[in-house]
Design a protein around this motif. Structure first.
Motif, mmCIF file in Angstrom:
data_model
loop_
_atom_site.group_PDB
_atom_site.id
_atom_site.type_symbol
_atom_site.label_atom_id
_atom_site.label_comp_id
_atom_site.label_asym_id
_atom_site.label_seq_id
_atom_site.Cartn_x
_atom_site.Cartn_y
_atom_site.Cartn_z
ATOM 1 N N GLY A 160 42.954 43.928 32.700
ATOM 2 C CA GLY A 160 43.859 43.374 33.701
ATOM 3 C C GLY A 160 43.741 41.876 33.785
ATOM 4 O O GLY A 160 44.389 41.140 33.047
ATOM 5 N N CYS A 161 42.855 41.420 34.686
ATOM 6 C CA CYS A 161 42.706 39.984 34.920
ATOM 7 C C CYS A 161 42.432 39.258 33.597
ATOM 8 O O CYS A 161 41.806 39.819 32.675
ATOM 9 N N ASP A 162 42.870 38.006 33.534
ATOM 10 C CA ASP A 162 43.007 37.247 32.278
ATOM 11 C C ASP A 162 42.068 37.608 31.123
ATOM 12 O O ASP A 162 42.492 38.072 30.077
ATOM 13 N N HIS B 30 47.474 42.259 38.863
ATOM 14 C CA HIS B 30 47.135 40.873 38.512
ATOM 15 C C HIS B 30 48.294 39.950 38.841
ATOM 16 O O HIS B 30 49.345 40.393 39.313
ATOM 17 N N CYS B 31 48.110 38.659 38.587
ATOM 18 C CA CYS B 31 49.093 37.645 38.983
ATOM 19 C C CYS B 31 50.487 38.018 38.499
ATOM 20 O O CYS B 31 50.677 38.453 37.359
ATOM 21 N N ALA B 32 51.473 37.797 39.385
ATOM 22 C CA ALA B 32 52.808 38.363 39.183
ATOM 23 C C ALA B 32 53.760 37.474 38.392
ATOM 24 O O ALA B 32 54.951 37.758 38.324
ATOM 25 N N THR C 188 48.311 34.084 32.468
ATOM 26 C CA THR C 188 47.545 34.565 31.320
ATOM 27 C C THR C 188 47.398 36.084 31.319
ATOM 28 O O THR C 188 47.475 36.715 30.261
ATOM 29 N N ALA C 189 47.205 36.697 32.483
ATOM 30 C CA ALA C 189 47.031 38.155 32.502
ATOM 31 C C ALA C 189 48.291 38.852 31.989
ATOM 32 O O ALA C 189 48.219 39.764 31.152
ATOM 33 N N SER C 190 49.462 38.429 32.466
ATOM 34 C CA SER C 190 50.716 39.030 31.990
ATOM 35 C C SER C 190 50.939 38.704 30.518
ATOM 36 O O SER C 190 51.425 39.540 29.747
ATOM 37 N N PRO D 222 39.336 41.314 41.801
ATOM 38 C CA PRO D 222 40.359 41.937 42.658
ATOM 39 C C PRO D 222 41.580 42.423 41.863
ATOM 40 O O PRO D 222 42.201 43.424 42.243
ATOM 41 N N CYS D 223 41.919 41.754 40.764
ATOM 42 C CA CYS D 223 43.091 42.169 39.976
ATOM 43 C C CYS D 223 42.887 43.553 39.344
ATOM 44 O O CYS D 223 43.851 44.219 38.973
ATOM 45 N N ASN D 224 41.632 43.972 39.203
ATOM 46 C CA ASN D 224 41.329 45.241 38.540
ATOM 47 C C ASN D 224 40.777 46.276 39.534
ATOM 48 O O ASN D 224 40.181 47.269 39.123
ATOM 49 N N GLY E 97 36.377 38.305 36.957
ATOM 50 C CA GLY E 97 37.373 38.042 38.001
ATOM 51 C C GLY E 97 37.735 36.561 38.021
ATOM 52 O O GLY E 97 36.943 35.729 38.458
ATOM 53 N N GLU E 98 38.934 36.285 37.566
ATOM 54 C CA GLU E 98 39.381 34.895 37.401
ATOM 55 C C GLU E 98 39.294 34.091 38.697
ATOM 56 O O GLU E 98 38.965 32.906 38.690
ATOM 57 N N SER E 99 39.606 34.752 39.806
ATOM 58 C CA SER E 99 39.725 34.005 41.060
ATOM 59 C C SER E 99 38.371 33.704 41.700
ATOM 60 O O SER E 99 38.285 32.859 42.588
ATOM 61 N N LEU E 100 37.314 34.370 41.275
ATOM 62 C CA LEU E 100 36.028 34.196 41.961
ATOM 63 C C LEU E 100 34.935 33.571 41.095
ATOM 64 O O LEU E 100 34.063 32.867 41.608
HETATM 65 FE FE1 FES Z 1 43.471 37.827 37.992
HETATM 66 FE FE2 FES Z 1 45.430 35.832 38.092
HETATM 67 S S1 FES Z 1 43.506 35.992 39.159
HETATM 68 S S2 FES Z 1 45.306 37.596 36.859
#
Ligand code: FES
Length: 571
Positions: free
Chosen positions: A121-123, A193-195, A199-201, A53-55, A85-88
């Motif tokens: 994007g995502c981590d 991605h996470c705000a 790790t992604a930022s 989802p982050c991408n 996808g980190e969240s899934l």
């Molecule tokens: Fe994708 Fe946090 S879940 S950056």
């Protein structure tokens, strides 16, 4: 255009049957002949996926990259690679980072590409793509997807770091399930991605501080028009990079890695940075040790006031001047002559940057917090090292001795943590084994394991926790991570027993188990490696080849660069 012949001419410039095949099937996409007569072919390596989802906005972003490539005289070709996808993803995306790096490396090398834009994007998508591209070493530039807008819940700003607080509040009965649902609806409300400085930022800041992206790439929010503009500029830039033959190996020198470590300290970046940066260095043949993480971040204070070490969000960092404002303020500490993707030095790129909010980006002289960076611990409990992020830890626990409460596996932890009869208080040290690279396998982000509910109810918010696992970059607490060697391969962590005394001394960089060598040796005799059951396919490959965290958790056979030549080149 290029000083040397374009690599893609090895396909489209060929005569005879092979050239016919390369061109003819390519033309079925509606491509006139003149497009294939000397324009650089630029790959856009896309990690778009609805399962990441982050991408999920990356197809649109790729269109802006294409605009820039075409404007500058290149020919864009977008291609997919496996996305993470980190969240899934289960059991953990870290299990697949190296797999994606192989996908990227082989996709770039095998195809008629003169340069590549990495959409990350995502981590794990960032380190995986950078690692793969470095092992081919054609001109490469990174475009990050940007962070999402700050979340909102009950009128307050929230993001991923609050998830840990909400979870503890829910477990201790202070937050209802209904409130949890409302919070989850307000957390992720835009593309990106996470705000927080998760790790992604951290990875987006890493690529900018390494010089692998254009300035300002790290912090522009995903939904901001500026993200589309930098996508277009990135497309233009890669065509120039091909003309000037500027490759990752020209940029990723030792001085770039030192800069990235210092910037990571100043921004309060994720502990995952350590593993990924060492892995990238390994791909370009730069010597970088775990100890370097401590050495080069020691003199750097925490300058950025972002969650989880502070209070603001990525959006605020951008409005305050973005990473350029941080780098400008840090110039006295950085290798200013390091070269970046646009051929300019760090000094040339950042000397005119400005800070617009000193509460978000402080100065070196008056930092937000003197404590920053990643501390590397040594001692008999972690003979090859362990890490802790002091800016996200509790001051009163940084030098602490306590008795161990041991969880042999994550399942053991889950079974017993809520037991009211668990013999534990806030002075104990929680020890979690077998969540390392080989023990889990894949080294999940469970190192900041939740506290026992009975202590949460007492108002306890932090305890010392030690494991061979990782922690989400959005997490916090006095959490010792990446203990190496991990328990599953017989590191001393495997032999900690309930009641053993452990000392954590962050000031002296020590992690010590108060058990004599003789007793440890006796315990080792009974060591039985954890049985992961039947393993085949990729997991088996992972177990056979993954290196420990201080070596970047890369596969032994993936270190280094094979270049862009193809050994057999007839069709
Ligand atoms: Fe994708 Fe946090 S879940 S950056």
């Amino acid at each position: 255009m290029s000083k040397k012949e374009l690599r893609s001419r090895g396909w489209f410039g060929r005569s005879g049957k092979d050239g016919f095949i390369y061109r003819s099937w390519f033309k079925k996409q509606g491509i006139p002949q003149d497009e294939l007569e000397g324009k650089p072919i630029i790959g856009i390596c896309n990690t778009w996926s609805e399962l990441t989802p982050c991408n999920s906005h990356f197809r649109e972003l790729a269109e802006f990259v294409k605009r820039g490539i075409i404007e500058a005289g290149g020919f864009p070709v977008e291609f997919p690679v496996m996305s993470l996808g980190e969240s899934l993803m289960k059991p953990t995306t870290m299990l697949y980072r190296n797999q994606v790096s192989i996908d990227v490396e082989e996709s770039i090398r095998a195809n008629p590409l003169d340069g590549v834009v990495l959409l990350c994007g995502c981590d794990k998508t960032t380190p995986a793509l950078v690692m793969g591209a470095c092992s081919v070493d054609i001109p490469t530039i990174v475009l990050s997807g940007g962070a999402m807008l700050t979340g909102k819940f009950k009128g307050k700003s929230i993001s991923t770091s609050d998830l840990w607080l909400f979870s503890e509040a829910n477990r201790s009965g202070k937050m209802s399930d209904q409130e949890m649902l409302a919070a989850e609806a307000g957390m992720c409300r835009s593309d990106g991605h996470c705000a927080v400085m998760g790790t992604a930022s951290t990875m987006a800041c890493m690529v900018e501080s390494l010089g692998l992206s254009l300035p300002q790439n790290a912090a522009i929010p995903a939904p901001d028009a500026g993200r589309k503009i930098i996508a277009q500029l990135t497309g233009r830039e890669i065509v120039k990079m091909v003309a000037e033959d500027r490759k990752p190996s020209d940029i990723l020198k030792r001085n770039a890695f030192e800069n990235a470590i210092r910037v990571n300290a100043a921004i309060g970046g994720s502990t995952n940075f350590v593993i990924h940066l060492i892995a990238i260095a390994g791909r370009v043949g730069v010597e970088l040790s775990l100890q370097d993480m401590d050495t080069f971040s020691r003199s750097v204070p925490l300058m950025v006031n972002l969650q989880p070490s502070g209070k603001y969000f990525m959006e605020d960092l951008y409005y305050a001047g973005g990473l350029p404002a941080v780098i400008k303020a840090m110039l006295p500490l950085l290798n200013k002559d390091a070269i970046t993707v646009n051929g300019k030095t760090v000094l040339e790129n950042y000397s005119d940057s400005a800070c617009y909010d000193a509460d978000v980006i402080s100065s070196l002289e008056e930092p937000f917090n003197e404590v920053s960076g990643i501390v590397v611990l040594h001692g008999n409990l972690c003979e090859k090292g362990a890490v802790i992020k002091p800016s996200a830890a509790s001051k009163h626990l940084m030098n602490h001795t306590g008795k161990a409460v041991v969880f042999e596996t994550i399942d053991d932890y889950k079974e017993r943590i809520a037991d009211p009869n668990l013999d534990i208080d806030e002075n104990n040290i929680m020890v979690l084994k077998n969540v390392g690279l080989k023990g889990y396998p894949g080294m999940p982000e469970v190192g900041n394991m939740g506290l026992p509910p009975k202590l949460l109810e007492k108002g306890i918010t932090d305890m010392v926790r030690i494991s061979d696992g990782r922690m989400s970059g959005t997490g916090f607490g006095t959490v010792v991570l990446h203990v190496s060697p991990e328990a599953a391969i017989g590191g001393n962590l495997a032999f900690v027993e309930n009641g053993d005394l452990i000392t954590l001394n962050v000031t002296e960089r020590k992690l010590y188990l108060h058990v004599s060598d003789e007793v440890l040796a006796a315990r080792k005799k009974n060591f039985i490696p954890i049985d992961l059951g039947y393993m085949r396919g990729y997991t088996k490959q992972f177990l056979n080849h993954v290196l420990q965290p201080e070596e970047g958790a890369d596969f032994d056979y993936l270190k280094g660069c094979s270049g862009s030549d193809i050994q057999r080149d007839s069709h």
